[in-house]
Design a protein around this motif. Structure first.
Motif, mmCIF file in Angstrom:
data_model
loop_
_atom_site.group_PDB
_atom_site.id
_atom_site.type_symbol
_atom_site.label_atom_id
_atom_site.label_comp_id
_atom_site.label_asym_id
_atom_site.label_seq_id
_atom_site.Cartn_x
_atom_site.Cartn_y
_atom_site.Cartn_z
ATOM 1 N N GLY A 42 -16.553 17.426 -23.175
ATOM 2 C CA GLY A 42 -16.417 18.570 -22.270
ATOM 3 C C GLY A 42 -15.327 19.528 -22.709
ATOM 4 O O GLY A 42 -14.951 19.590 -23.882
ATOM 5 N N ARG A 88 -13.354 19.033 -18.028
ATOM 6 C CA ARG A 88 -13.462 17.565 -18.032
ATOM 7 C C ARG A 88 -12.079 16.924 -17.935
ATOM 8 O O ARG A 88 -11.927 15.838 -17.369
ATOM 9 C CB ARG A 88 -14.172 17.106 -19.316
ATOM 10 N N ASN A 122 -11.348 12.935 -23.456
ATOM 11 C CA ASN A 122 -12.520 13.785 -23.684
ATOM 12 C C ASN A 122 -13.462 13.197 -24.725
ATOM 13 O O ASN A 122 -14.628 13.576 -24.800
ATOM 14 C CB ASN A 122 -12.060 15.194 -24.122
#
Lengths: 252, 252, 252, 252, 252, 252, 252, 252
Positions: free
Chosen positions: D123, D177, D250
């Protein structure tokens, strides 16, 4: 297999009383034993004595009496010397039920069950303290040093406000191989002592004092900033830690 | 009269090569020399080597170059080894003009003029540091230990974030008689090292770091609270102090 | 309307079992419910689970037993999972009278009444602690992570003074998706663990220690200054906070 | 052998394009390469990318330009991405002479020579900062996250004194995210942001402020005591550290 | 009208050389003069010598050279003794242009233009300092005490690491009526001195030291926690303040 | 031999009532008595009154009731005045059993058994305190000063928030020879008082306050930074220490 | 649309000179203007004057001269008054090039370009400071209060060490509607002033002092612990903040 | 003579109902009454209401119940309103016996006996708090403001972790003339509130929190470093102080 057992075994080998195969087998066996005893809430180090010359020591602070007793059982059950510091009378009651020979040193707040497996160090460890109120920490150091195999002497209440009390013991100061110097308040004693001797000084700040002593910070800072060389420092009130180092040095 | 001179003299007496009267005369003479050299702004201790095994060491911090040079002249002029720590290049220039053989260790920020009067200690002093940035402090320790008569080894940049770098040197760690462990930031290295060896560990926090390292406080507190036994601590960035203690221990 | 209810509703819509009008009506209704329940002394957030995936959690510290019970009633009364941290037995007694199914985790000092509405996260959350005394904080983390929908494993008493205890569990360390590492005293464990894994490490300093541990400051500073990357830190003794973050990560 | 190389090799094995013997040989070879490059003053970790997904990063602080250049040469010479943080223009000049493609991000004080060997994370990493003065730290985070293989967005000068600036970007906040939230002074921004999103928030206190900001302590304490869950904290001004953690998350 | 003028006037009255009416007139006149001289940026106290025995003293720190010169002109212009502490050479240049007889004590960083209007105190004020680096503070004390009308002696570099340097001056210590004891680092000297004498000891911590000396905090705390009675403390580096008190005592 | 006995003896010699030989014999005898009484846990200084004008004073803090009683017996048994500070009622009970005439000053928390051997000082010691809550510390100072042979006056609850209460006592302030000024909270009173008098002011910060008073740190810092000259400071709550110094000064 | 424009518009409406439709249109237009001006590195709040009575003020600290100039252009370009605090001469040069009428107050370190759009407050804001060295902070407060539309008076160098300087200005103190009291060192002045007046006192600690003043902490703590009621405190050296509050109060 | 009595008298004079001679006599009589009531341990300020608009308030902390009762009798006996803060139930029992109408506000820990002599302030004082645990401090503020003659409103548990709770009360926030904002933990609420209103905000940090909240230091620092203007701060937990200032402002 204690460090002493290992030493004995190796001497038997050198003397030809035990074969190398047999000796190797015994060492492997000892080594293959689990390197720690997993109690869930604790992993007791079962080979500490091999690595560092003395079994794992239990810090009583923050553990319940039953946790302490279980760990004590694990250590004593392997035939090792037991030392529990910062132990309450409740913890002692729990330990004594499992390790019958354990003794409680009240002033030092320590539980001891010594097996005498450690060789005695070369010289004398002298425990010096500045005031009567520093006694519990000084005694923790003295009891620890003794159980770790050292000849221990005590020199108490010789703070710098009355220098003659200290100077009159100049001989004993210089005779020691290692000195543990315990002081609260301004913590000046280790600096003065280190200027009088040529042996290493382990300084222990205590939380004794009030106001701007800040629970021992003043003494700690005083010791860290000592203008005398030869002074190293341990945590506030850490008589045990000072004795461990003194013992390592005295066994060199 | 250096400690070595005294030792030699006493051995001559034991060997019958020097009479006791003559020996007593020489010791008295040395003793009757003023116990310090009063420069007005400084009282240089002229018998430090007799009391503590090494002449007075000069802390360069906060002294002018000409003050340092005058003190250096007083020490070297008596035939003693000279060590100036925290010395700037300016101080070195001033000292070199008066003590021609003096050498400047740039990384260690130290001026040295060794007379080699100190006997060499028994074992090895191993200086370990966590990161490249800790080097000035580690070198101050290493240079100090060397001039004080010790076999010194170095093991640098073995911080705990990459344990394999440390574990791969397990043999050298265990071979040392005393260890000086230098670390900034979180200061965890002495705890880990002390868990691997049975020799005393002198921990030196450094001011390396930023933010919540607070100029070395984080490392200092980490070392004082070490969960490993056998660790004692000196002041932040005090490589000299750590080496003094290590040398005392190594000469036991 | 829990997050789960919403998910179910949307799936019904996708499956054609519920019309979009009806679904919209139900969501609007839930939304138009007051976004908090005003008890005068507290405003219970009734839509926290929609915004952040789990209902509001009650910090027991500083609230009276009856305040806690009233808040608990408001949360549980809406059909949400209940978690009260830092709860005394008195608070539990008050809560249990109103929320019959509530359970008290003594070691964690937490009251839990789980409705299981949260989906289970992808991997394992591994809770590691340095010493036996750190257990209450580690358990607060473990219980919190479990009630928030995570598979939780525990690895206790693996402090850096005896590295072999930690290294022997290398596999479990590397298998975790997120690690919560709890330590007092010098707080070195998260640095060492983070050097061994490639998963994020949430470090929790504890107030365990004495003297210069300053109620957890030493451990906190050690963790903030970690030389290993991948370590972030929460407040001293904040097992709950660490678990909340770990759960967010594990549900990504 | 980069992590990417390893992945490729294993996929070749699965595809039958490379035999298992050949693959094993290559992995062993890579592994048997020294696990670090000993430069005397530094031991460059040559397998960091295998253990933690990105090569060793160089903290420029406290290192000389030539030390930095030598370490950079060791890293880039193995074909790894290079990142030097807290780098001065002088350090950059020294590095560029040896690593020609290296770029200097002035606002971030970072030297970067990316090989793009790291896969891009799932993300967006959103870097939020409270004020214009926090920019250097925010940029260090943004540049680090980018070189570690993440899509990075920036949202600057949205401090809590003018909430409408933050609330107007609600969509971008919820779309991220992972969030890195950078703030000095009272450090309140992470608490407010964490209350608006359900993603993990990495809070970075900065040393921006004066008087009772105490070089970032006020912001640090504010973040550690956040009343919002989902906030973990790194050291003051540690943009790099925040980005490392964000990247780990991530890439899960 | 200085305190001395007043004394003289009163003696003339007693001797019958001046009538009471005339005397009363003169005192009223002096009193009706404005009690301060308003310079806008400063209100110079013109009757300080009447209330406290010495004119207002100027703290140079934080004032511009021209501000200092203007204040100096106001004081000297009334025929009072001038003392400026923490004065830079620039400030001295500005003052000398207006107060021609002013002298600059470089080591003490003080500007002095003495009118000798103060009677000399009863005994000796002894200024003791621990190390060469403490000299600027010790000199500020010595110069201040001298200009305030005291016989001053100096005893420098007698820190506790080499007690014999201090003990050899036992006579001078006991002969003093008041002692000012200046020390940095661990600040132990005042405690030791106070144990040897029965006169009041004014302790001055200095900012000399490094690391955990924290700019003089260690010395300050050491002195505040002195185990010896008879020690009171002034601010870090406040040689002036110590001398003011010593002078008050010596003039009793 | 008390200081008073010595004085008497010397006067007898001057008067020809005692021969010099006899006098010398008596002094030698007194001197050859052990300079301290070694109780094991304490070394009571038996010549403190000769060196410093008053016998050793016992700090009750951190000592057990029986330790205090034993020390008290040693002091009183030699015919010296007894003062125990920070004494609990339990300690008093133990002392009274051994030293029948001992009195307990409850507000001051002090045990006193005065022999009146100290000559009375020249002037008045004025004890000033800022608020009612500072009373225990002020009383410790007042009781100590009285037993040490001083005329003591009290001026209580004259804090700076209502200046007229202080200004209305201007006469008493200026009449004192030494002032002890006790204050908690912001600790501003000593600065204001010192501006009104020309006698030395001993400032005693108290731990009275809450929040950012930090147990007296705020008051302590306020006093150390006093903009008025003539103020020196003792430890937080150290009424005893302030009185000791005041007494030394008042006996000059 | 300034607050004043809005007021004018509404009065026109009331007077019938402008129709409600037209007025509503104009307000909507002003409101629909972007609520901030996004410069990338800064989001200038364009409606601050509507919400809080004065446009956004620029803190110069930590911003580059060109960043400051760009923000200044954005503010002045909308016809608002400009105030930049903590501005260097370099920043002023950059601002003056873009905002020609801007003036630099050197003592206050402030850039001002006033449009006079703010109504003048009811009473007088009196800025009091303890010493000459506190002038920069006092001037920052005075200049800020003036540009925000207040009648400002100054009363400088009236510290508590010479109370008569303060008491002689009793009338001016009591005449003020709000007082800003600036002091460094022990910070006692606000307590004394607050005891003399019945108006609110905004206390500003300054970083003036040395040693245990700790950059203003001593003064800050003194003010927070003020025994006088009516005192609230702002950050160390925050003259601007104090004036903002004083202005809010004076405009009530 | 209360402030109200004085006002009434002056109005009678203006109305011609009382002659100026008679009025002057009455005022003189009231003034000539002792300006304080000397109880030995306390000097009760009997004219505080004339100088500052409300009688002296008693801080219960550190005073015995009987001391509090005696002071209360002195205040109430003059017909003034009584307020005792930090009062225990024991203190209340003692006060009620002497001041029958006194009421105990348990949540606020305050004793109140109001005579209603103070005029009611212009607007509303709004007391806002962040969490349920901050209630005792918020209530101390609310009760104090009420007894001092203010319309008080409460807005509780609106911490920044759930902004919607605060934003939904925007109207009430903007309607207040003065705001008291109480928060513990990170103390961010005053910054956010001050950004939403144009009235002065008095921020009160509380000691609520744990670990790195350090008894309210985190909240205090957060408030002092507020990026929003219009915020001034009082001591930790000082609800009384905040209300005093708010009342002064509200009565302007």
């Amino acid at each position: 297999m204690t460090a002493h057992d290992l030493q004995t075994l190796l001497e038997e080998v050198r003397a030809g009383r035990t074969g190398t195969d047999e000796a190797a087998r015994r060492v492997r066996e000892a080594m293959s034993a689990a390197p720690f005893d997993d109690l869930g809430f604790a992993r007791v180090d079962t080979q500490r004595h091999l690595r560092q010359g003395f079994p794992e020591v239990v810090l009583g602070l923050g553990k319940t009496a039953s946790q302490i007793a279980a760990i004590a059982a694990s250590i004593a059950g392997r035939g090792h010397s037991l030392l529990v510091t910062r132990a309450t009378p409740e913890a002692y009651a729990a330990v004594r039920a499992i390790v019958p020979g354990a003794v409680y040193h009240e002033a030092a707040r320590a539980i001891v069950a010594s097996r005498g497996e450690t060789a005695v160090g070369t010289g004398t460890v002298l425990v010096v303290c500045a005031g009567t109120s520093d006694l519990p920490v000084a005694e923790e150091a003295a009891v620890t040093a003794a159980v770790m195999g050292n000849t221990v002497e005590r020199l108490y209440d010789v703070g710098v406000a009355g220098l003659h009390r200290l100077l009159s013991e100049h001989e004993r100061l210089r005779a020691a191989r290692v000195l543990i110097v315990v002081a609260g308040m301004e913590g000046a004693l280790p600096s003065v002592v280190a200027g009088l001797v040529s042996a290493p000084v382990i300084a222990v700040p205590t939380s004794i004092g009030y106001g701007a002593s800040f629970g021992g910070i003043a003494a700690l800072l005083g010791m860290l900033n000592s203008c005398a060389s030869g002074v190293s420092v341990v945590n506030i009130d850490n008589g045990f830690g000072a004795a461990s180092i003194a013992s390592l040095i005295n066994h060199l």
